[in-house]
Write an enzyme that holds these catalytic residues in place. Structure first.
Site, mmCIF file in Angstrom:
data_model
loop_
_atom_site.group_PDB
_atom_site.id
_atom_site.type_symbol
_atom_site.label_atom_id
_atom_site.label_comp_id
_atom_site.label_asym_id
_atom_site.label_seq_id
_atom_site.Cartn_x
_atom_site.Cartn_y
_atom_site.Cartn_z
ATOM 1 N N SER A 232 0.815 -1.211 0.000
ATOM 2 C CA SER A 232 0.000 0.000 0.000
ATOM 3 C C SER A 232 0.849 1.262 0.000
ATOM 4 O O SER A 232 1.990 1.276 0.474
ATOM 5 C CB SER A 232 -0.918 0.016 1.227
ATOM 6 O OG SER A 232 -0.169 0.279 2.405
ATOM 7 N N THR A 233 0.258 2.334 -0.517
ATOM 8 C CA THR A 233 0.933 3.631 -0.530
ATOM 9 C C THR A 233 1.167 4.134 0.892
ATOM 10 O O THR A 233 2.208 4.746 1.179
ATOM 11 C CB THR A 233 0.092 4.637 -1.332
ATOM 12 O OG1 THR A 233 -0.078 4.138 -2.674
ATOM 13 C CG2 THR A 233 0.761 5.997 -1.396
ATOM 14 N N THR A 235 1.779 2.367 3.617
ATOM 15 C CA THR A 235 2.940 1.676 4.178
ATOM 16 C C THR A 235 4.224 2.171 3.536
ATOM 17 O O THR A 235 5.254 2.304 4.205
ATOM 18 C CB THR A 235 2.797 0.158 3.988
ATOM 19 O OG1 THR A 235 1.594 -0.287 4.623
ATOM 20 C CG2 THR A 235 3.978 -0.587 4.589
ATOM 21 N N GLU A 253 6.467 -0.528 -5.308
ATOM 22 C CA GLU A 253 5.380 -0.829 -6.247
ATOM 23 C C GLU A 253 4.099 -0.795 -5.432
ATOM 24 O O GLU A 253 3.869 -1.656 -4.589
ATOM 25 C CB GLU A 253 5.608 -2.189 -6.912
ATOM 26 C CG GLU A 253 4.742 -2.420 -8.144
ATOM 27 C CD GLU A 253 3.339 -2.878 -7.800
ATOM 28 O OE1 GLU A 253 2.396 -2.055 -7.983
ATOM 29 O OE2 GLU A 253 3.172 -4.004 -7.346
ATOM 30 N N CYS A 287 -3.134 -5.408 -8.059
ATOM 31 C CA CYS A 287 -2.914 -3.958 -8.150
ATOM 32 C C CYS A 287 -3.238 -3.425 -9.542
ATOM 33 O O CYS A 287 -3.481 -2.232 -9.713
ATOM 34 C CB CYS A 287 -1.477 -3.616 -7.776
ATOM 35 S SG CYS A 287 -0.220 -4.424 -8.798
#
Length: 487
Positions: A232-233, A235, A253, A287
């Site tokens: 996740s962004t 994290t 990523e 994703c």
């Protein structure tokens, strides 16, 4: 697992040995909601031991020729393929994905990751220039970085773990990897094959546990100069902060809010079947899944009707049934989060055409407690809505009409993410034009998820930093050195 044990109990793999952990985490079978596995709750002590083992193994492993390392990677691929069905069964049970998806995608790709990088590491070239007026020859050398810290997610567990391990060790690094604590079994199974494949002790170390404990200890460790993370962004922001004092190399990523743009001249049959797959494969827990569908207004009614019909034929059920297209979502908490977006859609006046709250899902009694959700299509959603702005990461997609090419490009780009996009049109000039203007790291036209591993993988904006795959992985997992020789 012995007959007298209720649960499968995993152990860390450090320095070529399995090491028990005194603290354990419950791991759930997503299809039943019941605990079936115990995973190490590792912390700084275990991470420190793994880093020490990796540091000790680095000099000898990095000194081996690429050809010698390549043989070991290919052998590991052979061993995974020889036990393919065992890995398939384990991945399906651990993650909730269908056995068909694990058999056709996850495990074959996991083995292929090792084969691909075993081959590609043998075919890289370096730069060279001659300065005759100075009597000098210049050339570059690529050297392994050291101990690579690798953190992989729960949606494609072995697939994305091997995507990181393979290039790291192929280029001469040693590894400390932390898989998701929710999906650790196939990583543990792979550890059982490493010695037979020829990996010396300490080259690959796997430490299981949570992000706040094991993950944080890894990303903040001063002897780990490189971190590759998929997740996740939110994290990723923490990883960036924790690693910054040590000036680590980072490859991140992250999430996506991926658009599909469907023009009136699209091959509608191919477009619909592929868009069902791109929206709902692996329960929408990829994703790269399509979560915003923009359809040219003249074909919008036809597309929506046929898309709903095709989605209703997409079967959701017990992962072990090979006739099912979707299994269970990863956890109770994630299921509740995804369902919360349906509640939001109704509160905002949107229309739910199929799936959650509209259709009924019949499950066997033993799976009633599982984390299942039908594929759900929503229309009438504003571009500013959280449904169109946030990554849902589940079997939910929104459909909306558009009128002009420039309009839809602007709307597609109007999110903080920029991972992937798909464009559907028979007009070759248009697809090239639109692909260039879309803010996405990957753009597929008239297809989805066609991957050449030689090409860069990664996203723009909040979808990530850096690229991996082919030469990009080679560059990330090595440091370049310029050498000048005067003659």
């Amino acid at each position: 697992m012995s007959k007298d044990m209720k649960y499968l109990v995993l152990e860390n793999y450090i320095g070529g040995k399995f090491v028990p952990c005194s603290k354990l985490i419950d791991s759930f079978d997503p299809s039943t909601g019941e605990v079936y596995c115990k995973v190490p709750d590792s912390g700084a002590e275990e991470v420190n031991a793994a880093v020490r083992a990796a540091k000790e193994a680095f000099p000898d492993w990095s000194a081996k020729s690429p050809a010698d390392r390549s043989k070991v990677l290919n052998k590991l691929a052979d061993l995974i393929e020889a036990r393919l069905e065992e890995f398939v069964q384990a991945e399906s049970k651990d993650q909730g994905k269908t056995i068909t998806f694990a058999r056709n995608v996850d495990i074959p790709r996991s083995a292929y990751n090792f084969r691909f990088f075993a081959s590609s590491v043998l075919h890289h070239t370096n730069d060279c220039s001659q300065m005759d007026h100075m009597g000098c020859l210049n050339y570059t050398i690529r050297c392994p970085v050291g101990v690579a810290g690798l953190i992989s997610p729960w949606n494609l567990p072995l697939y994305l773990l091997t995507w990181k391990i393979a290039p790291a060790v192929a280029t001469g690094n040693t590894v400390v990897a932390k898989p998701s604590e929710m999906t650790s079994v196939t990583a543990w199974m792979m550890c059982q094959l490493l010695e037979e494949a020829g990996f010396p002790p300490g080259v690959v170390n796997i430490v299981f546990g949570t992000g706040p404990r094991a993950g944080d200890a890894l990303v903040s460790h001063p002897d780990v100069p490189l971190i590759s993370f998929t997740g996740s962004t939110a994290t990723a922001r923490l990883i960036t902060e924790r690693s910054a004092p040590h000036c680590k190399k980072l490859s991140l990523e992250l999430g996506g809010k991926n658009p599909a743009i469907i023009f009136a001249d699209a091959d509608m049959e191919q477009c619909i079947s592929t868009t069902v797959r791109s929206s709902f494969s692996n329960q929408g827990e990829i994703c790269l899944c399509t979560s915003r569908i923009f359809v040219e207004r003249s074909v919008y009614p036809e597309f929506l009707t046929r898309f709903v019909e095709a989605t209703r034929r997409w079967k959701t059920g017990v992962p072990s049934d090979p006739s099912n297209d979707n299994g269970a979502l990863i956890s109770k908490e994630h299921l509740q989060k995804v369902k919360g977006y349906i509640t939001l859609a109704l509160a905002e006046g949107a229309q739910v055409h199929c799936g959650e709250g509209v259709d009924k899902l019949a499950l066997p009694q033993q799976n009633i407690g599982g984390y299942f959700m039908l594929p759900t299509i929503i229309s009438g959603v504003k571009d500013s809505s959280a449904l169109m702005q946030e990554e849902i990461f589940g079997p939910v997609t929104c459909v909306t009409p558009f009128d002009e090419e420039e309009e839809v490009i602007s709307r597609a780009n109007n999110v903080r993410y920029g991972l992937s996009a798909t464009v559907w049109s028979r007009d070759v000039g248009r697809v090239h034009r639109v692909a260039r203007k879309l803010q996405a790291g990957l753009v597929w036209t008239n297809c989805w998820l066609v991957r050449d591993l030689n090409l860069p993988f990664g996203g723009m904006k909040h979808s990530g930093i850096g690229r991996e795959g082919g030469k990009d992985s080679y560059h990330f997992f090595t440091e370049v050195k310029s050498v000048t020789v005067k003659h």
